[in-house]
Design an enzyme around this catalytic site. Sequence first.
Site, PDB file in Angstrom:
ATOM      1  CB  THR A   1      10.750  69.067  78.762  1.00  0.00           C
ATOM      2  OG1 THR A   1      11.792  68.698  79.662  1.00  0.00           O
ATOM      3  CG2 THR A   1      11.345  69.404  77.411  1.00  0.00           C
TER       4      THR A   1
ATOM      5  CB  THR B   1      15.385  73.353  81.193  1.00  0.00           C
ATOM      6  OG1 THR B   1      15.302  73.887  79.888  1.00  0.00           O
ATOM      7  CG2 THR B   1      16.810  72.987  81.484  1.00  0.00           C
TER       8      THR B   1
ATOM      9  CB  CYS C   1      10.151  65.528  80.571  1.00  0.00           C
ATOM     10  SG  CYS C   1      10.804  66.484  81.942  1.00  0.00           S
TER      11      CYS C   1
ATOM     12  CE  LYS D   1      14.374  77.075  80.170  1.00  0.00           C
ATOM     13  NZ  LYS D   1      13.596  75.884  80.505  1.00  0.00           N
TER      14      LYS D   1
ATOM     15  N   GLY E   1      24.090  75.843  76.167  1.00  0.00           N
ATOM     16  CA  GLY E   1      22.749  75.650  76.694  1.00  0.00           C
ATOM     17  C   GLY E   1      22.843  75.297  78.165  1.00  0.00           C
TER      18      GLY E   1
ATOM     19  CB  SER F   1      13.776  67.651  84.041  1.00  0.00           C
ATOM     20  OG  SER F   1      13.233  68.502  83.057  1.00  0.00           O
TER      21      SER F   1
END
Length: 183
Positions: A167, A6, A164, A38, A50, A129
């Site tokens: 994500t 995430t 990423c 999240k 978050g 990440s």
Amino acid sequence: MKIRGTTILAVRHKGLVTVVGDGQVTFDVTIMKHGARKVRRLYHDQVIVGFAGATADAFTLFDRFDQKLEQYNGNLLRAAVELTKDWRTDRILRHLEALMIAVSRDHFLMISGNGDVIESDDNVMAVGSGAPYALAAARALVRHTDLSATEIATESLTIASEICIYTNNRITIEEMETAPGGE
């Protein structure tokens, strides 16, 4: 701690603080869900939090953190310090793997199970990440554009989602006005 799965980004800029998070849930190398939420509001909608990390761990931490906020009448800094104490010393909590960003009108914090309660020097903070990508994009946009905090956060997370693999671009946005005199 290497958190994969995430990206959470917070930006305080021009009287607004915004926290955004992507919706991807990843198990090893498989995308399990695209639209997880999240980023949440706690303590009577006065705190935005978050998380990046294991989902069950994050829900446990949300619940504990909300209890701390209630116990300390919404004092974010005090509640964060007390949560990290519990997180480090409790037999069960100390095994939780997550990082959190928590903001209020007055405070802007990153919280970890290692006992860290860190305030940002530049009113931009990211965990997860895709954090390095989102953080770099947000810092550049804060310095070189006239975009709002929400526009900067959304664009930066979108950029991170293009780089990423953990994500995605299904973004949850929460925002609030900062305290008078805030960035």
